[in-house]
Design a protein around this motif. Structure first.
Motif, PDB file in Angstrom:
ATOM      1  N   UNK A   1       0.828  -1.201   0.000  1.00 41.44           N
ATOM      2  CA  UNK A   1       0.000   0.000   0.000  1.00 41.44           C
ATOM      3  C   UNK A   1       0.855   1.241   0.000  1.00 41.44           C
ATOM      4  N   UNK A   2       0.565   2.170  -0.908  1.00 46.34           N
ATOM      5  CA  UNK A   2       1.362   3.381  -1.044  1.00 46.34           C
ATOM      6  C   UNK A   2       0.496   4.597  -0.776  1.00 46.34           C
ATOM      7  N   UNK A   3       0.929   5.447   0.145  1.00 45.56           N
ATOM      8  CA  UNK A   3       0.190   6.653   0.501  1.00 45.56           C
ATOM      9  C   UNK A   3       1.069   7.856   0.258  1.00 45.56           C
TER      10      UNK A   3
ATOM     11  N   UNK B   1      -0.417  -3.853   3.202  1.00 53.12           N
ATOM     12  CA  UNK B   1      -1.722  -3.642   2.592  1.00 53.12           C
ATOM     13  C   UNK B   1      -2.822  -4.035   3.565  1.00 53.12           C
ATOM     14  N   UNK B   2      -3.752  -3.125   3.771  1.00 50.86           N
ATOM     15  CA  UNK B   2      -4.874  -3.386   4.671  1.00 50.86           C
ATOM     16  C   UNK B   2      -6.185  -3.147   3.935  1.00 50.86           C
ATOM     17  N   UNK B   3      -7.284  -3.519   4.567  1.00 50.41           N
ATOM     18  CA  UNK B   3      -8.589  -3.373   3.952  1.00 50.41           C
ATOM     19  C   UNK B   3      -9.293  -2.106   4.388  1.00 50.41           C
TER      20      UNK B   3
ATOM     21  N   UNK C   1      -7.196  -6.096   8.798  1.00 49.58           N
ATOM     22  CA  UNK C   1      -6.294  -6.907   7.981  1.00 49.58           C
ATOM     23  C   UNK C   1      -7.153  -7.735   7.026  1.00 49.58           C
ATOM     24  N   UNK C   2      -6.566  -8.159   5.926  1.00 53.52           N
ATOM     25  CA  UNK C   2      -7.287  -8.968   4.941  1.00 53.52           C
ATOM     26  C   UNK C   2      -6.449 -10.188   4.577  1.00 53.52           C
ATOM     27  N   UNK C   3      -7.075 -11.232   4.014  1.00 52.64           N
ATOM     28  CA  UNK C   3      -6.313 -12.418   3.612  1.00 52.64           C
ATOM     29  C   UNK C   3      -5.268 -12.056   2.571  1.00 52.64           C
TER      30      UNK C   3
END
Length: 422
Positions: A8-10, A147-149, A202-204
């Protein structure tokens, strides 16, 4: 994605010289912060659920396009995840092409490094988003994060029928947030902006998916060209088009034993040795010491946690008002927190504020009666007992103390037997 990872990029605004990336494995999220406010902007708004064009330009969001690559081609933009008041967040693939950048670190980079130097034995270390990489592009720091949801607020809005979490799930999220908060405070870090939008699931692992399938999981990519009202060319610093945010499928949120909550967005965070003059917590959650201009420390998080626990259980914050101002906020706090007195050092300032505004009707309830009234709404599902709600009220009141030094710490709240069955 063939031994590649999703991250994930912010990208944060140039003013702060910060950009953030989140990654779990093959894909990541990326975001960029907003520009200075512009009263007259020559661009047509093209996507209702995306950021406004006036957030770009000098000192604003970093212009990002699908397929863009960063850090020597290592990170490839795949999809847009979300956007906020000071950043956009994108999903991307870590292609493992190494590059190097050297620059002066920002405050938030210092915070993320401190979090990365984790205490593995502390249970709260898994409830914070962690930095995996960082680099710089044109004055913006880019931080690679897992990476998160969805955040909790969006999950409640889009995935919960009556717009409030089931009691047991709310209790579990509260406990994990307290664990993460306790870890931060043991590291000498204050989050400074704790609320439901800064808690993410969190996600799979999605590493097994191709780029095409990964993007399908996040929903159709919607993009719209930027257009000037006068038909002229785009100004420098603007992307060619805007991208609509993704919609994570519900199956990614079973809240199973393997699903955790992580505290995210450390844009307002600070180290105890260098506190800022204030923080920009949303007004409904703003601690009284911020309203009255007192020096601040980690205890601002404890007030926010008290408000958060109330909201997780009921679906709304404890203090809210249609016409919300700092004065009405303090009036609401004074009226609701029975038995609490404003510290003497705030009295004169409060009298000046209170006299300057027309009087309002007192709330007519205490924190506990308001909590029970909101929770035991006949139109909403109730899976907690009155005994549970009395305990919630007790815990909330231990954190919502006007005097910061009187607030219960995260560690003290976690010791309560109410959390033992989570």
């Amino acid at each position: 994605m063939n031994a590649q990872k999703a991250v994930g990029l912010v990208s944060k605004r140039l003013l702060n010289h910060q950009t953030f990336i989140r990654r779990t494995s093959r894909c990541f999220s990326f975001g960029a912060t907003r520009s200075k406010p512009i009263t007259e902007f020559p661009y047509v708004e093209v996507l209702a659920d995306s950021e406004s064009a006036n957030r770009y330009g000098a000192g604003g969001f970093f212009p990002i396009h699908l397929g863009d690559q960063f850090k020597g081609g290592r990170y490839k933009i795949l999809h847009k995840l979300s956007w906020g008041s000071d950043s956009t967040v994108w999903a991307a693939r870590d292609q493992r092409v190494l590059g190097s950048d050297r620059h002066e670190p920002s405050r938030q980079l210092d915070i993320m490094r401190a979090i990365a130097a984790q205490l593995p034995k502390h249970p709260g270390s898994r409830n914070l988003v962690h930095m995996l990489d960082q680099f710089c592009v044109r004055g913006h720091d880019f931080l690679v994060l897992e990476l998160l949801g969805q955040n909790v607020q969006d999950y409640v809005t889009w995935c919960v029928v009556d717009e409030r979490l089931p009691g047991k799930k709310a209790k579990r999220i509260a406990k994990e947030t307290l664990l993460g908060l306790d870890y931060l405070h043991t590291q000498g870090i204050t989050h400074g902006d704790l609320h439901t939008r800064n808690l993410a699931f969190t996600i799979p692992c999605l590493d097994h998916l191709s780029e095409e399938d990964f993007c399908k999981e996040l929903g159709d990519i919607r993009r719209a060209e930027f257009k000037r009202r006068d038909g002229g060319p785009l100004e420098p610093g603007l992307p060619k088009y805007l991208v609509g945010p993704a919609f994570f499928p519900k199956y990614l949120y079973p809240l199973s034993p393997s699903t955790n909550i992580k505290i995210v967005d450390f844009g307002q965070a600070f180290l105890s040795k260098s506190p800022p003059a204030t923080v920009c917590t949303p007004l409904v959650l703003r601690p009284p010491e911020v309203v009255f201009g007192d020096p601040i420390d980690y205890r601002v998080d404890l007030w926010s946690m008290g408000c958060l626990l109330f909201e997780l259980i009921t679906g709304q914050p404890p203090f809210d008002n249609v016409f919300f101002t700092p004065t009405s906020h303090v009036r609401d706090m004074v009226g609701t927190l029975a038995g609490e007195q404003l510290p003497h050092r705030w009295q004169q300032k409060w009298l000046a504020l209170d006299r300057a505004k027309p009087p309002e009707e007192p709330p007519g309830y205490t924190l506990q009666t308001w909590l029970e009234e909101v929770y035991f709404d006949e139109e909403k599902e109730q899976d907690l007992s009155r005994r549970d709600i009395r305990k919630v009220g007790e815990l909330v009141q231990r954190m919502l103390r006007f005097e910061p030094t009187a607030r219960a710490t995260a560690a003290e709240i976690l010791k309560d037997p109410w959390f033992e069955d989570v």
